[in-house]
Write a protein that holds these residues in place. Structure first.
Motif, PDB file in Angstrom:
ATOM      1  N   ALA A  86      40.374  51.176  37.648  1.00  0.00           N
ATOM      2  CA  ALA A  86      39.913  49.794  37.832  1.00  0.00           C
ATOM      3  C   ALA A  86      40.435  49.209  39.146  1.00  0.00           C
ATOM      4  CB  ALA A  86      40.364  48.940  36.651  1.00  0.00           C
ATOM      5  N   LEU A  87      41.701  49.443  39.445  1.00  0.00           N
ATOM      6  CA  LEU A  87      42.247  48.944  40.713  1.00  0.00           C
ATOM      7  C   LEU A  87      41.620  49.646  41.910  1.00  0.00           C
ATOM      8  CD1 LEU A  87      46.061  48.503  39.963  1.00  0.00           C
ATOM      9  CD2 LEU A  87      44.307  46.749  40.158  1.00  0.00           C
ATOM     10  N   LEU A  90      38.343  47.920  42.494  1.00  0.00           N
ATOM     11  CA  LEU A  90      38.567  46.612  43.117  1.00  0.00           C
ATOM     12  C   LEU A  90      38.955  46.751  44.584  1.00  0.00           C
ATOM     13  CD1 LEU A  90      40.517  44.680  40.321  1.00  0.00           C
ATOM     14  CD2 LEU A  90      38.157  44.321  41.054  1.00  0.00           C
ATOM     15  N   ARG A  91      39.782  47.735  44.882  1.00  0.00           N
ATOM     16  CA  ARG A  91      40.173  47.942  46.277  1.00  0.00           C
ATOM     17  C   ARG A  91      38.985  48.364  47.130  1.00  0.00           C
ATOM     18  NH1 ARG A  91      44.248  52.698  47.963  1.00  0.00           N
ATOM     19  NH2 ARG A  91      42.318  53.846  47.554  1.00  0.00           N
ATOM     20  N   ILE A  93      35.806  47.599  46.577  1.00  0.00           N
ATOM     21  CA  ILE A  93      34.946  46.420  46.757  1.00  0.00           C
ATOM     22  C   ILE A  93      35.525  45.486  47.811  1.00  0.00           C
ATOM     23  CG2 ILE A  93      34.048  44.365  45.604  1.00  0.00           C
ATOM     24  CD1 ILE A  93      33.917  46.004  43.028  1.00  0.00           C
ATOM     25  N   GLU A  94      36.822  45.256  47.742  1.00  0.00           N
ATOM     26  CA  GLU A  94      37.460  44.370  48.715  1.00  0.00           C
ATOM     27  C   GLU A  94      37.429  44.975  50.116  1.00  0.00           C
ATOM     28  OE1 GLU A  94      39.335  40.773  49.720  1.00  0.00           O
ATOM     29  OE2 GLU A  94      38.306  41.466  47.893  1.00  0.00           O
ATOM     30  N   TYR A 115      45.182  39.974  49.528  1.00  0.00           N
ATOM     31  CA  TYR A 115      44.686  40.375  48.212  1.00  0.00           C
ATOM     32  C   TYR A 115      44.530  41.890  48.117  1.00  0.00           C
ATOM     33  CZ  TYR A 115      41.587  40.650  44.156  1.00  0.00           C
ATOM     34  OH  TYR A 115      41.024  40.976  42.944  1.00  0.00           O
ATOM     35  N   ILE A 119      46.551  44.722  45.748  1.00  0.00           N
ATOM     36  CA  ILE A 119      45.845  45.720  44.938  1.00  0.00           C
ATOM     37  C   ILE A 119      46.287  47.126  45.314  1.00  0.00           C
ATOM     38  CG2 ILE A 119      43.581  46.702  44.426  1.00  0.00           C
ATOM     39  CD1 ILE A 119      42.393  43.946  44.735  1.00  0.00           C
TER      40      ILE A 119
END
Length: 285
Positions: A86-87, A90-91, A93-94, A115, A119
């Protein structure tokens, strides 16, 4: 990524702080990136496979499945694996968002990267924990080895005692970490946040510390460090060794007792053999 902060305190002073983080947002732009991508895909497949086996064992064994220590290790590893995935998403996507903004502004716009740094740091922690639990799981594969079997039996013997010890150790260790953080966070960089304070306390238990700097900042820190060294480095460590050694002696005694019961007494085989030979000679006569 670099960050420099200056905090203006009410008394008129300035408390500076800085932090440098190395982050690689683009993972696959080199020739080694294909290998990384393949390894990540294999990791996801193995995670799904072990999830299926874990659920299958629960359906077959029911509550008996959780009577084993390794069941909790497997469950913890799966939770960490899915959290890491999951992280990672997210990383990614960021990172794509930052790359798009960088392309739009041609590198001239302000891009906030705190941010993604948080992450990435959390992702690194999860990977480290997962590596630790996966390495511990090798003990299950090597349990047929005699020495590894003794180690596993020792850990099972002191399992309940270690749980109680762990609770006391965590509470006491966190109390010292919080105290050092509140006293030294404004003056010493190694105590600037709770994570750094935790790492510094752990290093102090191993004998790596700067007592002179701590005493210069706050005299109370020196006094507390004295009690920290006595309670953590001597008392708690010796209690842990006592628990493990006691369990090892119990396992060793049980192993010797079992081996003595199964082993024939000296001379038993020879006496039986002699009696059989004598009986055979009498029949021949």
């Amino acid at each position: 990524m670099g960050r420099v902060l200056a905090e203006f305190v009410p008394g008129g002073g300035i408390v500076p702080s800085w932090r440098m983080d190395g982050i690689r947002l683009l993972q696959y732009h080199t020739s080694f990136g294909l290998f990384v991508l393949v390894c990540e895909g294999v990791f996801c497949l193995f995670t799904l496979h072990f999830t299926f086996k874990f659920l299958q064992n629960i359906c077959k064994q029911g509550k008996r499945f959780f009577h084993s220590y390794w069941s909790y290790v497997e469950a913890f590893s799966l939770v960490i694996s899915y959290s890491a995935v999951a992280l990672y998403v997210l990383r990614t996507i960021e990172a794509n968002r930052i790359a798009e903004k960088f392309q739009e502004t041609h590198g001239n716009g302000y891009i906030r990267m705190q941010y993604v740094a948080i992450i990435d740091e959390a992702f690194g922690y999860l990977v480290a924990i997962l590596t630790f639990t996966a390495t511990i799981s090798f003990l299950k594969l090597l349990r047929f080895n005699r020495r590894i079997g003794v180690l596993s039996a020792t850990m099972r013997q002191c399992y309940n005692d270690l749980w109680g010890y762990a609770v006391v150790f965590i509470v006491l260790f966190n109390a010292f970490c919080m105290m050092f953080f509140l006293l030294l966070n404004k003056n010493l960089p190694e105590w600037r946040n709770y994570v750094s304070a935790f790492e510094s306390c752990f290093s102090a238990m191993l004998g790596k510390f700067d007592f002179y700097s701590m005493r210069q900042v706050h005299i109370l820190a020196g006094v507390i460090f004295f009690f920290f060294a006595i309670s953590m480095s001597f008392i708690m460590i010796n209690i842990l060794l006592t628990i493990i050694i006691k369990a090892f002696e119990q396992v060793r005694w049980f192993s010797l007792a079992t081996a003595t019961q199964q082993r024939p007494r000296p001379g038993t085989f020879n006496k039986n053999r002699v009696s059989k030979l004598e009986a055979g000679n009498i029949q021949q006569e």
